[in-house]
Design an enzyme around this catalytic site. Structure first.
Site, mmCIF file in Angstrom:
data_model
loop_
_atom_site.group_PDB
_atom_site.id
_atom_site.type_symbol
_atom_site.label_atom_id
_atom_site.label_comp_id
_atom_site.label_asym_id
_atom_site.label_seq_id
_atom_site.Cartn_x
_atom_site.Cartn_y
_atom_site.Cartn_z
ATOM 1 C CE LYS A 1 85.879 8.923 13.402
ATOM 2 N NZ LYS A 1 85.492 9.272 14.976
ATOM 3 C CE LYS B 1 92.749 10.208 13.385
ATOM 4 N NZ LYS B 1 92.276 10.912 14.692
ATOM 5 C CE LYS C 1 89.971 8.992 21.918
ATOM 6 N NZ LYS C 1 88.905 9.527 21.190
HETATM 7 P P1 ATP Z 1 88.322 8.221 17.186
HETATM 8 O O1 ATP Z 1 89.444 7.129 16.818
HETATM 9 O O2 ATP Z 1 87.260 7.536 18.237
HETATM 10 O O3 ATP Z 1 87.831 9.152 15.963
HETATM 11 P P2 ATP Z 1 90.711 9.750 17.857
HETATM 12 O O4 ATP Z 1 91.893 8.812 18.368
HETATM 13 O O5 ATP Z 1 90.910 10.166 16.580
HETATM 14 O O6 ATP Z 1 89.234 8.938 18.106
HETATM 15 P P3 ATP Z 1 89.620 12.127 19.213
HETATM 16 O O7 ATP Z 1 88.912 11.989 20.482
HETATM 17 O O8 ATP Z 1 89.084 12.315 17.733
HETATM 18 O O9 ATP Z 1 90.830 10.925 18.934
HETATM 19 O O10 ATP Z 1 90.841 13.195 19.053
HETATM 20 C C1 ATP Z 1 91.123 13.753 20.115
HETATM 21 C C2 ATP Z 1 92.317 15.019 19.937
HETATM 22 O O11 ATP Z 1 93.375 14.022 19.574
HETATM 23 C C3 ATP Z 1 92.221 15.782 18.869
HETATM 24 O O12 ATP Z 1 92.676 16.968 18.972
HETATM 25 C C4 ATP Z 1 92.901 14.946 17.694
HETATM 26 O O13 ATP Z 1 93.418 15.710 16.629
HETATM 27 C C5 ATP Z 1 94.145 14.303 18.349
HETATM 28 N N1 ATP Z 1 94.749 13.264 17.734
HETATM 29 C C6 ATP Z 1 93.731 11.897 17.422
HETATM 30 N N2 ATP Z 1 94.733 11.171 16.752
HETATM 31 C C7 ATP Z 1 95.890 11.766 16.742
HETATM 32 C C8 ATP Z 1 96.977 11.351 16.284
HETATM 33 N N3 ATP Z 1 97.297 10.268 15.552
HETATM 34 N N4 ATP Z 1 98.275 12.233 16.331
HETATM 35 C C9 ATP Z 1 98.107 13.228 16.510
HETATM 36 N N5 ATP Z 1 96.993 13.891 17.366
HETATM 37 C C10 ATP Z 1 95.743 13.139 17.251
#
Ligand code: ATP
Ligand code: LTN
Length: 336
Positions: free
Chosen positions: A115, A198, A201
């Site tokens: 990040k 990965k 969002k």
């Molecule tokens: P950001 O992009 O804002 O960092 P993010 O998409 O990584 O957000 P989080 O809110 O940080 O999402 O994560 C919420 C949950 O979803 C966590 O348990 C995280 O491990 C899971 N998660 C996020 N991205 C993935 C992915 N690509 N595959 C599986 N699990 C995921």
């Protein structure tokens, strides 16, 4: 109703509309703990501001994330569903734990490194201490189990280290939590545009992510455009990251194993496969979308859920926080 139950805690940031990765890696698992455990599912708005947010968007997304929790099957009668900033104990314990967390161990966090690269103009202290606030979220409720995606494994390890360090100084204050990470490949869904990264969002490339609320035609189009390789056979072989990711998604949606998927698409091309993944995904998400539309229009109901959740959460959180305050040597809170 919750007496003597072990505790589950998890959180999602309201930093954007949730993705298929959030759903398959984390949220889909949440409802299955509701009967056996006391479950806390939190919308972590304090974590979200580690990256600059538009205030109106953050507020709206907080409601939306809460509505999505419920639409994905979480019953507010059986789970404590609430917003992190509504329970001030999170930030308070977060500060205390900052003082029991080492600069060196925070510097090793891969999410911080990723990040910081992505937000080079805003590498703030909150981004650095993000894992300590997450540890506070978890430890406040004496949590045993934390359902998360694979990317959060390192944050669970540091949480365990912080709790262990605190306990070794002050006695058994915190339960040491365990991560619950699905053993299937859906624990880490990859970007459709760069399948070695990965799915996230907050990715700027909309074609890289499928959102839980994307309409059917958009979902099908995004899968159609998913990056694959120059081969034509649907199989999980070395170097076929894009196809493996699509197989993981299809497997998670249908319950089929990789060999079963290979057999189903033997002799067919990538086009047929991508269409099947897109259609299946849209069909699985359709009932969630319908339920979400109903819930998100009912702000009064969502506010009721928030209030009940915060009240319940604050009660348990205060017990741990009071104990921690005494242990570290703070004086009793005066009445004023
Ligand atoms: P950001 O992009 O804002 O960092 P993010 O998409 O990584 O957000 P989080 O809110 O940080 O999402 O994560 C919420 C949950 O979803 C966590 O348990 C995280 O491990 C899971 N998660 C996020 N991205 C993935 C992915 N690509 N595959 C599986 N699990 C995921
Ligand atoms: N860091 C998590 C979100 C999160 C969380 C938590 C998950 C914040 N606090 C407590 C589980 C338990 C993420 O998904 N990036």
């Amino acid at each position: 109703m919750y007496q003597d139950k072990k505790v589950v805690f998890s959180g999602v940031q309201p930093s954007g509309v949730l993705t298929l990765g959030n759903y398959l890696g984390a949220i889909r698992n949440f409802p299955k703990f509701s009967e056996e455990y006391r479950c806390y599912y939190c919308v972590v708005d304090e974590h979200a501001i580690t990256v600059r947010q538009n205030p109106a968007d953050l507020r709206r997304r907080t409601y939306e994330t809460l509505a999505l929790y419920i639409a994905c099957g979480l019953d507010p009668e059986k789970n404590v569903i609430y917003v992190q900033s509504h329970v001030s104990a999170h930030a308070e314990l977060g500060w205390i734990l900052d003082c029991y967390t080492m600069f060196g161990e925070l510097s090793r966090m891969t999410q911080f490194k990723d990040k910081s690269k992505k937000n080079a103009d805003n590498v703030n202290a909150g981004l650095f201490t993000y894992p300590t606030l997450m540890a506070a979220d978890i430890l406040l409720y004496q949590t045993e189990l934390v359902p998360v995606g694979d990317d959060q494994k390192q944050h669970l390890e540091i949480t365990r280290d912080i709790a262990g360090r605190f306990n070794s100084i002050y006695g058994d204050v915190f339960v040491i939590p365990e991560p619950f990470i699905s053993k299937t490949p859906s624990a880490r869904i990859m970007s459709l545009a760069e399948p070695t990264k990965k799915m996230s969002k907050s990715d700027e490339n909309e074609n890289a992510i499928v959102r839980i609320l994307d309409p059917k035609d958009v979902i099908i189009r995004k899968f159609k455009r998913a990056v694959t390789d120059s081969d034509t056979v649907v199989c999980a072989a070395e170097g076929k990251d894009g196809i493996i990711n699509l197989m993981s998604i299809y497997g998670a949606l249908t319950g089929k194993s990789f060999p079963e998927i290979e057999q189903e698409f033997a002799g067919k091309g990538y086009g047929d496969f991508k269409l099947a993944v897109g259609e299946t995904c849209a069909d699985v998400l359709a009932p969630i979308q319908t339920e979400y539309a109903r819930l998100v229009a009912d702000k009064k109901y969502l506010e009721e859920v928030m209030a009940n959740g915060a009240r319940e959460a604050a009660k348990s959180a205060m017990k741990t926080l009071s104990k921690v305050r005494r242990k570290v040597g703070f004086t009793d809170l005066p009445r004023y």
